[in-house]
Design an enzyme around this catalytic site. Structure first.
Site, PDB file in Angstrom:
ATOM      1  N   LYS A  67     -23.723  64.849  42.702  1.00  0.00           N
ATOM      2  CA  LYS A  67     -22.940  64.395  43.687  1.00  0.00           C
ATOM      3  C   LYS A  67     -23.513  65.044  45.029  1.00  0.00           C
ATOM      4  O   LYS A  67     -23.140  66.196  45.074  1.00  0.00           O
ATOM      5  CB  LYS A  67     -21.587  64.331  43.509  1.00  0.00           C
TER       6      LYS A  67
ATOM      7  N   HIS B  22     -16.832  66.317  40.104  1.00  0.00           N
ATOM      8  CA  HIS B  22     -17.744  65.417  39.813  1.00  0.00           C
ATOM      9  C   HIS B  22     -18.935  66.388  39.121  1.00  0.00           C
ATOM     10  O   HIS B  22     -19.075  67.276  39.564  1.00  0.00           O
ATOM     11  CB  HIS B  22     -18.184  64.493  40.943  1.00  0.00           C
TER      12      HIS B  22
HETATM   13  N1  LIG Z   1     -16.801  53.578  45.227  1.00  0.00           N
HETATM   14  C1  LIG Z   1     -17.198  53.835  43.886  1.00  0.00           C
HETATM   15  O1  LIG Z   1     -16.198  53.276  42.812  1.00  0.00           O
HETATM   16  C2  LIG Z   1     -18.271  54.495  43.505  1.00  0.00           C
HETATM   17  C3  LIG Z   1     -19.112  55.154  44.475  1.00  0.00           C
HETATM   18  N2  LIG Z   1     -20.133  55.764  43.963  1.00  0.00           N
HETATM   19  C4  LIG Z   1     -20.810  56.053  45.047  1.00  0.00           C
HETATM   20  O2  LIG Z   1     -22.221  55.414  45.052  1.00  0.00           O
HETATM   21  C5  LIG Z   1     -23.124  56.160  45.738  1.00  0.00           C
HETATM   22  C6  LIG Z   1     -24.363  56.334  44.663  1.00  0.00           C
HETATM   23  O3  LIG Z   1     -23.968  56.866  43.502  1.00  0.00           O
HETATM   24  P1  LIG Z   1     -25.118  57.128  42.219  1.00  0.00           P
HETATM   25  O4  LIG Z   1     -25.179  55.836  41.713  1.00  0.00           O
HETATM   26  O5  LIG Z   1     -24.329  58.350  41.444  1.00  0.00           O
HETATM   27  O6  LIG Z   1     -26.302  57.906  43.171  1.00  0.00           O
HETATM   28  P2  LIG Z   1     -27.669  57.556  42.824  1.00  0.00           P
HETATM   29  O7  LIG Z   1     -28.390  58.719  43.673  1.00  0.00           O
HETATM   30  O8  LIG Z   1     -27.868  57.852  41.356  1.00  0.00           O
HETATM   31  O9  LIG Z   1     -28.135  56.425  43.077  1.00  0.00           O
HETATM   32  C7  LIG Z   1     -28.212  56.007  44.466  1.00  0.00           C
HETATM   33  C8  LIG Z   1     -29.567  55.027  44.322  1.00  0.00           C
HETATM   34  O10 LIG Z   1     -29.682  54.302  45.740  1.00  0.00           O
HETATM   35  C9  LIG Z   1     -31.066  54.308  46.060  1.00  0.00           C
HETATM   36  N3  LIG Z   1     -31.292  54.169  47.502  1.00  0.00           N
HETATM   37  C10 LIG Z   1     -31.053  55.060  48.474  1.00  0.00           C
HETATM   38  N4  LIG Z   1     -31.258  54.641  49.640  1.00  0.00           N
HETATM   39  C11 LIG Z   1     -31.971  53.381  49.447  1.00  0.00           C
HETATM   40  C12 LIG Z   1     -32.320  52.254  50.470  1.00  0.00           C
HETATM   41  N5  LIG Z   1     -32.388  52.469  51.719  1.00  0.00           N
HETATM   42  N6  LIG Z   1     -32.777  51.236  49.792  1.00  0.00           N
HETATM   43  C13 LIG Z   1     -32.608  50.936  48.282  1.00  0.00           C
HETATM   44  N7  LIG Z   1     -32.129  52.081  47.521  1.00  0.00           N
HETATM   45  C14 LIG Z   1     -31.560  53.021  48.019  1.00  0.00           C
HETATM   46  C15 LIG Z   1     -31.519  55.668  45.826  1.00  0.00           C
HETATM   47  O11 LIG Z   1     -32.906  55.971  45.625  1.00  0.00           O
HETATM   48  P3  LIG Z   1     -33.539  57.404  45.776  1.00  0.00           P
HETATM   49  O12 LIG Z   1     -33.106  58.013  44.539  1.00  0.00           O
HETATM   50  O13 LIG Z   1     -34.938  57.196  45.994  1.00  0.00           O
HETATM   51  O14 LIG Z   1     -32.894  57.853  47.093  1.00  0.00           O
HETATM   52  C16 LIG Z   1     -30.839  55.538  44.265  1.00  0.00           C
HETATM   53  O15 LIG Z   1     -31.807  55.182  43.249  1.00  0.00           O
HETATM   54  C17 LIG Z   1     -22.675  57.671  46.031  1.00  0.00           C
HETATM   55  O16 LIG Z   1     -22.236  57.408  47.353  1.00  0.00           O
HETATM   56  C18 LIG Z   1     -21.263  57.651  45.099  1.00  0.00           C
HETATM   57  O17 LIG Z   1     -20.392  58.513  45.692  1.00  0.00           O
HETATM   58  C19 LIG Z   1     -20.157  56.003  42.646  1.00  0.00           C
HETATM   59  C20 LIG Z   1     -19.660  55.506  41.857  1.00  0.00           C
HETATM   60  C21 LIG Z   1     -18.424  54.765  42.147  1.00  0.00           C
HETATM   61  O1  LIG Z   2     -20.360  60.040  43.019  1.00  0.00           O
HETATM   62  C1  LIG Z   2     -19.875  59.499  42.171  1.00  0.00           C
HETATM   63  O2  LIG Z   2     -20.225  59.621  40.895  1.00  0.00           O
HETATM   64  C2  LIG Z   2     -18.689  59.108  42.210  1.00  0.00           C
HETATM   65  N1  LIG Z   2     -18.294  58.814  43.720  1.00  0.00           N
HETATM   66  C3  LIG Z   2     -17.050  58.111  44.160  1.00  0.00           C
HETATM   67  C4  LIG Z   2     -16.342  59.079  45.085  1.00  0.00           C
HETATM   68  O3  LIG Z   2     -16.993  59.567  45.712  1.00  0.00           O
HETATM   69  O4  LIG Z   2     -15.068  59.080  44.620  1.00  0.00           O
HETATM   70  C5  LIG Z   2     -16.317  57.612  43.007  1.00  0.00           C
HETATM   71  C6  LIG Z   2     -16.503  58.064  41.614  1.00  0.00           C
HETATM   72  O5  LIG Z   2     -15.369  59.157  41.747  1.00  0.00           O
HETATM   73  C7  LIG Z   2     -17.757  58.683  41.113  1.00  0.00           C
END
Ligand SMILES: NC(=O)C1=CN([C@@H]2O[C@H](COP(=O)(O)OP(=O)(O)OC[C@H]3O[C@@H](n4cnc5c(N)ncnc54)[C@H](OP(=O)(O)O)[C@@H]3O)[C@@H](O)[C@H]2O)C=CC1
Ligand SMILES: O=C(O)C1=N[C@H](C(=O)O)C[C@H](O)C1
Length: 274
Positions: free
Chosen positions: A164, A160
């Site tokens: 991450k 990734h």
């Molecule tokens: N299941 C799936 O298919 C996928 C899962 N993911 C997962 O999703 C999560 C997020 O990934 P990603 O978008 O890349 O991460 P980012 O860090 O880009 O986005 C997370 C966002 O959530 C915000 N946030 C954190 N805590 C709070 C809160 N208490 N209230 C409101 N907003 C909050 C962060 O703000 P701040 O920066 O201020 O902390 C940030 O804007 C990860 O755990 C990732 O592994 C990602 C892609 C696919």
């Molecule tokens: O953090 C990410 O970007 C992603 N998180 C998920 C994971 O932990 O598997 C899903 C995806 O691979 C992207």
């Protein structure tokens, strides 16, 4: 079920997935962006969610009060952090709305709290919301069942982007669980998450994990079945975050008329084996 567009809240609206979700909600029928939430003190609070996602003004201002956002909504799409997701699961249960959880890196304690909230809420939680990865997990389970653990070693490799924060990825763990299910073993007691130094020879029947981080890689996963003189590799490459966002929206629509409970993407996609 209502014919009206489903009113969705995006929490973590300014994040990588939050922005992707806002763009996708805008482009597909059957869903509408009801509210967008970031943490209190975030520089994005007070900004237009559409502007932040690169769409231009959407008329939805990013707020910092999740309960208020949930009260008149039908679902929340949550790709944030484990602590935030636990808090949102309680609030979503209170508001009786669908909670789609993509957040990874949750501890056992976090998962227990989310499961408790699912007694009153419809929660769909998966380490990967894409159709391709969920199909891959079914294939990994089948291959693990078919191949003798004394002759075939299972290793899961993921890469990734450099931002991450959790490892192994939620997807790697999901694939590990699928392989463990195929072998009828408990993943927690059979997994090897780290190797360093003089490790000794590989123990038969274990499932190994290897983690790579760098650049802008969206998500690469492989399940390797290594035998004497041959390797079978099942793999998935994510080229665009919209595959996860599309799955999350599908999950919200699917859960709209379901009973409270904790569901997975396998349930949503009809790939669940039991
Ligand atoms: N299941 C799936 O298919 C996928 C899962 N993911 C997962 O999703 C999560 C997020 O990934 P990603 O978008 O890349 O991460 P980012 O860090 O880009 O986005 C997370 C966002 O959530 C915000 N946030 C954190 N805590 C709070 C809160 N208490 N209230 C409101 N907003 C909050 C962060 O703000 P701040 O920066 O201020 O902390 C940030 O804007 C990860 O755990 C990732 O592994 C990602 C892609 C696919
Ligand atoms: O953090 C990410 O970007 C992603 N998180 C998920 C994971 O932990 O598997 C899903 C995806 O691979 C992207």
């Amino acid at each position: 079920m209502s014919d009206a567009a489903m009113k969705l809240v995006v929490v973590g609206a300014a994040g990588r997935m939050g922005q992707t979700l806002i763009r996708l909600i805008h482009s597909i029928e059957g869903v509408t962006l009801h509210a967008a939430v970031e943490r209190a003190g975030s520089p994005f609070v007070g900004k237009d969610a559409g502007e932040i996602a690169g769409l231009g003004p959407a008329g939805v201002i990013i707020g910092d009060d999740p309960l208020n956002a949930f009260l008149h909504a039908e679902g929340v799409l949550d790709f944030t952090s484990p602590g935030a997701t636990v808090e949102f699961s309680g609030l979503a249960a209170q508001a009786r709305i669908v909670h789609v959880v993509g957040t990874t890196g949750c501890s056992e304690d976090d998962n227990a709290k989310i499961a408790a909230a699912a007694r009153h809420a419809r929660i769909v939680k998966s380490g990967n919301m894409s159709l391709g990865v969920n199909l891959l997990s079914v294939l990994a389970e089948q291959a693990a069942r078919a191949l003798d653990p004394d002759d075939w070693d299972i290793e899961i490799l993921e890469m990734h982007h450099k931002h991450k924060v959790d490892a192994p990825s939620g997807t790697a763990l999901l694939l590990g669980e699928a392989a463990a299910k195929g072998r009828n073993i408990d993943l927690a007691s059979k997994s090897v998450r780290v190797r360093d130094g003089h490790t000794g020879a590989r123990e038969a029947g274990t499932i190994g994990f290897a983690t790579l981080r760098g650049g802008s890689v969206i998500g690469e996963h492989s399940v390797l079945f290594a035998g004497e003189g041959e390797i079978v590799t099942l793999s998935h490459s994510a080229a665009d975050r919209s595959i996860f966002a599309r799955g999350a929206i599908k999950a919200a629509l699917w859960a709209r008329d379901k009973k409270p409970g904790l569901y997975s993407m396998l349930d949503v996609l009809g790939l669940s084996s039991q």
